[in-house]
Design a protein around this motif. Structure first.
Motif, mmCIF file in Angstrom:
data_model
loop_
_atom_site.group_PDB
_atom_site.id
_atom_site.type_symbol
_atom_site.label_atom_id
_atom_site.label_comp_id
_atom_site.label_asym_id
_atom_site.label_seq_id
_atom_site.Cartn_x
_atom_site.Cartn_y
_atom_site.Cartn_z
ATOM 1 N N VAL A 176 0.834 -1.205 0.000
ATOM 2 C CA VAL A 176 0.000 0.000 0.000
ATOM 3 C C VAL A 176 0.866 1.252 0.000
ATOM 4 N N MET A 177 1.902 1.255 0.833
ATOM 5 C CA MET A 177 2.748 2.443 0.917
ATOM 6 C C MET A 177 3.458 2.708 -0.411
ATOM 7 N N VAL A 178 4.012 1.660 -0.996
ATOM 8 C CA VAL A 178 4.701 1.829 -2.279
ATOM 9 C C VAL A 178 3.718 2.293 -3.345
ATOM 10 N N SER A 179 2.541 1.691 -3.382
ATOM 11 C CA SER A 179 1.545 2.056 -4.388
ATOM 12 C C SER A 179 1.075 3.495 -4.206
ATOM 13 N N MET A 180 0.933 3.917 -2.954
ATOM 14 C CA MET A 180 0.522 5.298 -2.706
ATOM 15 C C MET A 180 1.592 6.287 -3.168
ATOM 16 N N VAL A 181 2.850 5.942 -2.940
ATOM 17 C CA VAL A 181 3.939 6.808 -3.414
ATOM 18 C C VAL A 181 3.921 6.885 -4.941
ATOM 19 N N SER A 182 3.752 5.726 -5.573
ATOM 20 C CA SER A 182 3.682 5.699 -7.032
ATOM 21 C C SER A 182 2.520 6.533 -7.549
ATOM 22 N N SER A 183 1.366 6.387 -6.914
ATOM 23 C CA SER A 183 0.194 7.153 -7.349
ATOM 24 C C SER A 183 0.385 8.648 -7.135
ATOM 25 N N LEU A 184 1.021 9.005 -6.027
ATOM 26 C CA LEU A 184 1.277 10.423 -5.764
ATOM 27 C C LEU A 184 2.206 11.009 -6.825
ATOM 28 N N ILE A 185 3.245 10.262 -7.178
ATOM 29 C CA ILE A 185 4.172 10.730 -8.216
ATOM 30 C C ILE A 185 3.438 10.861 -9.551
ATOM 31 N N PHE A 186 2.573 9.908 -9.840
ATOM 32 C CA PHE A 186 1.777 9.972 -11.072
ATOM 33 C C PHE A 186 0.893 11.221 -11.070
ATOM 34 N N LEU A 187 0.262 11.504 -9.933
ATOM 35 C CA LEU A 187 -0.584 12.699 -9.830
ATOM 36 C C LEU A 187 0.232 13.973 -10.030
ATOM 37 N N ILE A 188 1.441 14.002 -9.477
ATOM 38 C CA ILE A 188 2.308 15.161 -9.678
ATOM 39 C C ILE A 188 2.623 15.320 -11.161
ATOM 40 N N GLY A 189 2.896 14.191 -11.815
ATOM 41 C CA GLY A 189 3.135 14.231 -13.254
ATOM 42 C C GLY A 189 1.936 14.751 -14.019
ATOM 43 N N LEU A 190 0.728 14.307 -13.631
ATOM 44 C CA LEU A 190 -0.485 14.802 -14.281
ATOM 45 C C LEU A 190 -0.643 16.307 -14.086
ATOM 46 N N ALA A 191 -0.352 16.789 -12.876
ATOM 47 C CA ALA A 191 -0.463 18.226 -12.613
ATOM 48 C C ALA A 191 0.526 19.012 -13.469
ATOM 49 N N LEU A 192 1.753 18.506 -13.578
ATOM 50 C CA LEU A 192 2.758 19.188 -14.396
ATOM 51 C C LEU A 192 2.336 19.226 -15.863
ATOM 52 N N ILE A 193 1.814 18.109 -16.347
ATOM 53 C CA ILE A 193 1.401 18.041 -17.752
ATOM 54 C C ILE A 193 0.236 18.983 -18.023
ATOM 55 N N TYR A 194 -0.748 18.985 -17.133
ATOM 56 C CA TYR A 194 -1.910 19.836 -17.360
ATOM 57 C C TYR A 194 -1.537 21.314 -17.261
ATOM 58 N N ALA A 195 -0.654 21.627 -16.310
ATOM 59 C CA ALA A 195 -0.224 23.021 -16.188
ATOM 60 C C ALA A 195 0.558 23.464 -17.425
ATOM 61 N N THR A 196 1.257 22.519 -18.064
ATOM 62 C CA THR A 196 2.091 22.856 -19.219
ATOM 63 C C THR A 196 1.297 22.909 -20.508
ATOM 64 N N THR A 197 0.353 21.988 -20.680
ATOM 65 C CA THR A 197 -0.321 21.841 -21.974
ATOM 66 C C THR A 197 -1.818 22.136 -21.937
ATOM 67 N N GLY A 198 -2.445 22.058 -20.766
ATOM 68 C CA GLY A 198 -3.875 22.313 -20.675
ATOM 69 C C GLY A 198 -4.748 21.139 -21.069
ATOM 70 N N THR A 199 -4.187 19.950 -21.191
ATOM 71 C CA THR A 199 -4.977 18.763 -21.542
ATOM 72 C C THR A 199 -4.290 17.527 -20.978
ATOM 73 N N LEU A 200 -5.093 16.454 -20.819
ATOM 74 C CA LEU A 200 -4.548 15.159 -20.426
ATOM 75 C C LEU A 200 -4.862 14.092 -21.460
ATOM 76 N N ASN A 201 -5.561 14.472 -22.538
ATOM 77 C CA ASN A 201 -5.837 13.529 -23.608
ATOM 78 C C ASN A 201 -4.529 13.197 -24.326
ATOM 79 N N MET A 202 -4.222 11.922 -24.469
ATOM 80 C CA MET A 202 -2.904 11.534 -24.977
ATOM 81 C C MET A 202 -2.697 11.938 -26.431
ATOM 82 N N ALA A 203 -3.739 11.889 -27.255
ATOM 83 C CA ALA A 203 -3.591 12.312 -28.648
ATOM 84 C C ALA A 203 -3.276 13.801 -28.732
ATOM 85 N N GLU A 204 -4.002 14.599 -27.955
ATOM 86 C CA GLU A 204 -3.715 16.031 -27.931
ATOM 87 C C GLU A 204 -2.348 16.318 -27.342
#
Length: 533
Positions: A176-204
């Motif tokens: 659980v702890m490892v998975s939560m860390v992984s998920s948190l890092i993934f969420l940080i990545g999503l925030a960075l991507i959305y702040a940079t590009t304004g979308t999370l759709n992979m084609a866009e």
């Protein structure tokens, strides 16, 4: 809506609806089993249909609720599901494994053994896990991929700790702890991507990330690689796996080992080929692949328990897949895709065989095993075939997959690629040594020659209680007999592994087409955005 669009949501919807019905039928185990088997059989049929349709028609996209791209230039606003040759193949192989494992679990005798073992929730949770896996493979946007990960991880928490033994809870906390860390890092990545590009759709994203500076792209890719690397158990992010998987019952361990890490590998393929195709971190991935191979197999050599040994070989062979991805070539990607399909089948089969060994002998540690070849020639056969396949002995699919990757590495010609070729050969030889060691100690030598063989012979029921978990046998005194319900799905998976060998030509042809489709981002972008790109 075309046929593919109608079928695409079903691998997710069927298990979720079935999970609700099995939960309602918690006091009627036979009905539970019937619903689960029917649902997963239906998922397999749908996935095979998707495989055929995507191979015939190419990449297909479904904008759920009709919230697709608009003439105003806005991209898809809702959930987008995408099926191409890669995702369809992953769905088919996953559906085969999920159906075989649940059949095995039922044959093993999953029931409410006592009040401490609430295994009536096993099938509903297992079906939710299946839906999460399918969601991840069909996700057309990063947030939906995250949702798929969280669904399957939430279900895996329950399956890993079911029965609540000390070992399970300890392993579950770590997981659980490892998975939560992984998920948190993934969420940080999503925030960075959305702040940079304004979308999370992979084609866009594949279009908008081209306008982002190189340093920013590399930083975002590195964040995602860390998140996906933890889920895929890529070294040095793999230390959690050998302590988490072996504590679970054989069916749970089998589906975890066969599928969950491959979802992480699939996410790496998508990120590497669709979102960040420039290859700026390929050298890092090649180094990680080499270390994953070598550290994993050296860890396997040091183990005496077969479950832990196989967990380390699982880590080791993830390196082969990362090797093919990092080459950024058609040959490498095709070899990686073929090897993923091969490894899902073979690794799942071997963990099911361990369950048969526990049923036959009451233990899974080499210190207590011996004489299994004489006691059960059939058990010896069901171990030997997938073991040789894992070791890469010709003409099995493991050998074919490794040859494809070695060919891709030599075609690349770089120093790192040649180091990976050498590391792949060494890892393959050491894998063969590991499985040969299991064979000689567990199957070939006499049980009285095992260091703890006398203990195992004198107290089989105690050993069963030590190693058995939440999965209750119909008759705990029935040690030495392997139920048909456990043998049939194991033999079926062995047969699927042999199909990967016998039909290697057409399958490699399919993976070649899948690799072309993955590397040609235009097909994916056109399918999702259409004329609005």
């Amino acid at each position: 809506m075309n046929t593919t669009g109608v079928l695409m949501p079903l691998p997710v919807l069927i298990p979720l609806v079935a999970a609700a019905f099995t939960l309602i039928a918690g006091r009627r185990p036979r009905l539970q089993r019937l619903i689960a088997l029917a649902a997963l059989s239906g998922v397999l049929v749908v996935c095979v249909a998707l495989l055929y349709l995507t191979d015939r028609d190419g990449t297909q996209a479904l904008h759920v609720g009709g919230w697709g791209p608009t003439d105003a230039g806005l991209g898809p606003l809702g959930i987008t599901l995408v099926a191409d040759r890669l995702s369809a193949l992953m769905l088919v192989v996953s559906a085969i494994v999920l159906l075989a494992v649940v059949f095995y679990a039922i044959g093993q005798g999953i029931r409410d053994g006592d009040e401490r073992q609430p295994v009536s929730i096993f099938l509903p949770t297992y079906l939710v896990l299946s839906a999460g896996v399918c969601t991840a493979f069909l996700a057309g946007d990063l947030f939906n991929l995250y949702v798929g990960f969280e669904v399957l991880l939430s279900a895996s928490f329950v399956l890993l700790t079911i029965g609540a033994s000390k070992e399970r809870v300890r392993a579950g906390i770590s997981y659980v702890m490892v998975s939560m860390v992984s998920s948190l890092i993934f969420l940080i990545g999503l925030a960075l991507i959305y702040a940079t590009t304004g979308t999370l759709n992979m084609a866009e994203l594949s279009l908008r990330l081209q306008e982002v500076t190189t340093g920013t792209r590399s930083a975002i890719f590195a964040v995602l690689l860390v998140a996906f690397g933890i889920k895929a158990a890529v070294f040095p992010l793999s230390a959690w796996l050998p302590d988490s998987y072996p504590t679970a019952p054989a069916p749970v361990t089998a589906v975890f080992a066969g599928l969950l890490t491959k979802v992480g590998v699939y996410a790496i393929i998508r990120a590497h080929s669709l979102l960040f195709p420039a290859g700026r971190l390929d050298d890092v991935l090649l180094v990680a692949a080499l270390l994953t191979m070598l550290v994993g197999i050296l860890g396997a050599i040091a183990q005496s328990d077969i479950k832990r040994l196989l967990s380390f070989t699982l880590i080791s062979h993830i390196g082969y897949m990362v090797f093919g991805i990092a080459l950024s070539s058609r040959l490498g990607m095709s070899g990686a895709i073929y090897y993923v399909a091969h490894h899902i089948i073979v690794q799942t089969t071997l963990f099911l065989v361990v369950g048969l060994i526990e049923r036959q002998a009451g233990a899974s540690t080499l210190r207590r095993l011996g004489g299994l070849a004489a006691a059960s020639p059939l058990l010896a056969f069901v171990f030997m075939v997938p073991a040789l396949n894992l070791g890469g002995i010709p003409p099995f699919s493991g050998f074919i997959g490794k040859v494809a990757l070695l060919e891709a590495g030599t075609a690349n010609g770089s120093v790192l690629a040649w180091l990976l070729v050498a590391g792949s050969v060494v890892t393959s030889l050491l894998t063969l040594y590991v499985v040969a060691r299991v064979w000689t100690k567990a199957f070939w030598r006499a049980r009285v020659d095992a260091p703890e063989g006398a203990l195992a012979d004198s107290a089989p029921s105690v050993l069963l209680d030590d190693y058995s978990d939440d999965v209750a046998f119909d008759d705990r005194g029935d040690v030495g007999r392997m139920p048909v319900g456990m043998l049939v799905p194991t033999m079926a998976l062995i047969a699927v592994g042999l199909v990967l060998t016998v039909a290697a030509g057409p399958i490699i042809g399919y993976t070649d087409r899948a690799a072309d489709e993955v590397l040609d981002r235009g097909q994916y972008i056109t399918a999702v955005l259409g004329s609005h790109r």
